[in-house]
Write a protein that holds these residues in place. Structure first.
Motif, PDB file in Angstrom:
ATOM      1  N   SER A   8       0.862  -1.181   0.000  1.00  0.00           N
ATOM      2  CA  SER A   8       0.000   0.000   0.000  1.00  0.00           C
ATOM      3  C   SER A   8       0.898   1.230   0.000  1.00  0.00           C
ATOM      4  O   SER A   8       1.774   1.365   0.862  1.00  0.00           O
ATOM      5  N   VAL A   9       0.679   2.117  -0.972  1.00  0.00           N
ATOM      6  CA  VAL A   9       1.534   3.295  -1.125  1.00  0.00           C
ATOM      7  C   VAL A   9       0.667   4.546  -1.197  1.00  0.00           C
ATOM      8  O   VAL A   9      -0.339   4.565  -1.920  1.00  0.00           O
ATOM      9  N   THR A  10       1.040   5.569  -0.454  1.00  0.00           N
ATOM     10  CA  THR A  10       0.384   6.873  -0.552  1.00  0.00           C
ATOM     11  C   THR A  10       1.431   7.906  -0.946  1.00  0.00           C
ATOM     12  O   THR A  10       2.476   8.024  -0.296  1.00  0.00           O
ATOM     13  N   ILE A  11       1.154   8.631  -2.035  1.00  0.00           N
ATOM     14  CA  ILE A  11       2.090   9.622  -2.568  1.00  0.00           C
ATOM     15  C   ILE A  11       1.429  10.996  -2.552  1.00  0.00           C
ATOM     16  O   ILE A  11       0.346  11.178  -3.131  1.00  0.00           O
ATOM     17  N   GLN A  12       2.068  11.952  -1.892  1.00  0.00           N
ATOM     18  CA  GLN A  12       1.596  13.338  -1.924  1.00  0.00           C
ATOM     19  C   GLN A  12       2.394  14.082  -2.985  1.00  0.00           C
ATOM     20  O   GLN A  12       3.620  14.164  -2.903  1.00  0.00           O
ATOM     21  N   ILE A  13       1.689  14.602  -3.987  1.00  0.00           N
ATOM     22  CA  ILE A  13       2.385  15.235  -5.107  1.00  0.00           C
ATOM     23  C   ILE A  13       2.763  16.675  -4.739  1.00  0.00           C
ATOM     24  O   ILE A  13       2.151  17.283  -3.855  1.00  0.00           O
ATOM     25  N   PRO A  14       3.780  17.244  -5.397  1.00  0.00           N
ATOM     26  CA  PRO A  14       4.242  18.596  -5.043  1.00  0.00           C
ATOM     27  C   PRO A  14       3.274  19.685  -5.496  1.00  0.00           C
ATOM     28  O   PRO A  14       2.493  19.497  -6.439  1.00  0.00           O
ATOM     29  N   GLU A  15       3.326  20.826  -4.815  1.00  0.00           N
ATOM     30  CA  GLU A  15       2.534  21.980  -5.234  1.00  0.00           C
ATOM     31  C   GLU A  15       2.981  22.433  -6.625  1.00  0.00           C
ATOM     32  O   GLU A  15       4.162  22.365  -6.960  1.00  0.00           O
ATOM     33  N   GLY A  16       2.024  22.861  -7.407  1.00  0.00           N
ATOM     34  CA  GLY A  16       2.333  23.310  -8.761  1.00  0.00           C
ATOM     35  C   GLY A  16       2.263  22.210  -9.793  1.00  0.00           C
ATOM     36  O   GLY A  16       2.465  22.468 -10.984  1.00  0.00           O
ATOM     37  N   TYR A  17       1.977  20.975  -9.367  1.00  0.00           N
ATOM     38  CA  TYR A  17       1.846  19.847 -10.295  1.00  0.00           C
ATOM     39  C   TYR A  17       0.435  19.273 -10.228  1.00  0.00           C
ATOM     40  O   TYR A  17      -0.220  19.315  -9.178  1.00  0.00           O
ATOM     41  N   THR A  18      -0.022  18.763 -11.348  1.00  0.00           N
ATOM     42  CA  THR A  18      -1.295  18.053 -11.410  1.00  0.00           C
ATOM     43  C   THR A  18      -1.057  16.661 -11.987  1.00  0.00           C
ATOM     44  O   THR A  18      -0.019  16.398 -12.603  1.00  0.00           O
ATOM     45  N   ILE A  19      -2.021  15.798 -11.784  1.00  0.00           N
ATOM     46  CA  ILE A  19      -1.898  14.412 -12.251  1.00  0.00           C
ATOM     47  C   ILE A  19      -2.348  14.322 -13.705  1.00  0.00           C
ATOM     48  O   ILE A  19      -3.498  14.630 -14.035  1.00  0.00           O
ATOM     49  N   GLU A  20      -1.427  13.933 -14.563  1.00  0.00           N
ATOM     50  CA  GLU A  20      -1.777  13.750 -15.981  1.00  0.00           C
ATOM     51  C   GLU A  20      -2.349  12.358 -16.237  1.00  0.00           C
ATOM     52  O   GLU A  20      -3.342  12.197 -16.944  1.00  0.00           O
TER      53      GLU A  20
END
Length: 255
Positions: A174-186
């Protein structure tokens, strides 16, 4: 396990009743009775060996990954962990993990190393600059980060003998990833589920994007210790799909 007897290995300090070490498991053993008669008995455990991993990380806008990993090893998985690592110094274990996963470990803790009635639990706090690939304003991330399968272990064109595991086994990540500010999920990998015939095993994989977090769950499970040779081609194809799916990337785009 059939009733009427208990399997023990007096030479194995970490084994439990009815759970033999891998070196002692050879399909069947011979039970000798007092009257001189004998019969065959199965040696494989019917209990799943378990490795359960939870990873939580956040990614900075320059691609640094920071987070923690918790592992739980149960049944034969715990026995094998104790045999493999209990005699190794902690500094060496940390160095080996850093080299294997391309991470820097800030904190490392293992509990229940010698309490064989409990699961092994390991907690690692880490960081890494090598888990994100940045190309033309996009970030490419392996959803398993460093904990997946890179290649198919079944490479033979055909096999005449059964595939033998020491016991049924289960790996859950099980993995949870918090993406950086200024990025969106493509894009993220699509959900997938695979099953082997006759309830031999299964694979379930799901990636869910929720706001600035991505949650991944991967489950690989085999319900029998011995896979007959006539299933080999199916098993090989099953693992190919499993490895291919785990290798698909998450793509983040800037802006």
């Amino acid at each position: 396990m059939e009733s009427g007897y208990v399997l023990l290995d007096a030479s194995e300090r970490y084994s439990l009743p009815n759970m033999l070490p891998s070196r002692a498991v050879n399909w069947e053993g011979r039970m000798i009775f007092k009257n001189g008669t004998s019969s065959w008995i199965g040696l494989s455990s019917g209990t799943h060996s378990v490795e359960d991993t939870f990873i939580s990380v956040k990614i900075t806008d320059d691609g640094l990954v920071e987070g923690m990993m918790r592992n739980k090893f149960e049944n034969l998985g715990a026995l094998e962990y104790r045999n493999k690592y209990n005699k190794v110094k902690e500094d060496q274990l940390i160095e080996n993990l850093e080299s294997k996963y391309s991470i820097e470990i800030e904190d490392y803790k293992v509990v229940n190393k010698y309490d064989i009635g409990k699961a092994i639990k390991r907690t690692i706090k880490f960081s890494s600059e090598d888990l994100v690939e940045e190309i033309n304003g996009k970030m490419y991330i392996n959803p398993m980060l460093f904990n997946g399968y890179a290649t198919n272990p079944f490479k033979l064109k055909e096999r005449k003998f059964p595939v033998e595991f020491s016991s049924p086994w289960k790996e859950k990540n099980s993995v949870t990833i918090q993406i950086p500010e200024g990025y969106t999920i493509e894009s993220v990998p699509e959900t997938k589920a695979l099953g082997l015939p006759d309830n031999l095993g299964l694979f379930k994989y799901q990636v869910i994007a929720q706001g600035n977090k991505i949650k991944i769950v991967s489950l690989l499970q085999f319900n029998r210790a011995i896979i007959p040779a006539n299933y080999y081609e199916i098993l090989k194809g099953f693992f190919k799909e499993f490895v291919d799916k785990q290798s698909e990337k998450i793509v983040l785009v800037k802006g």
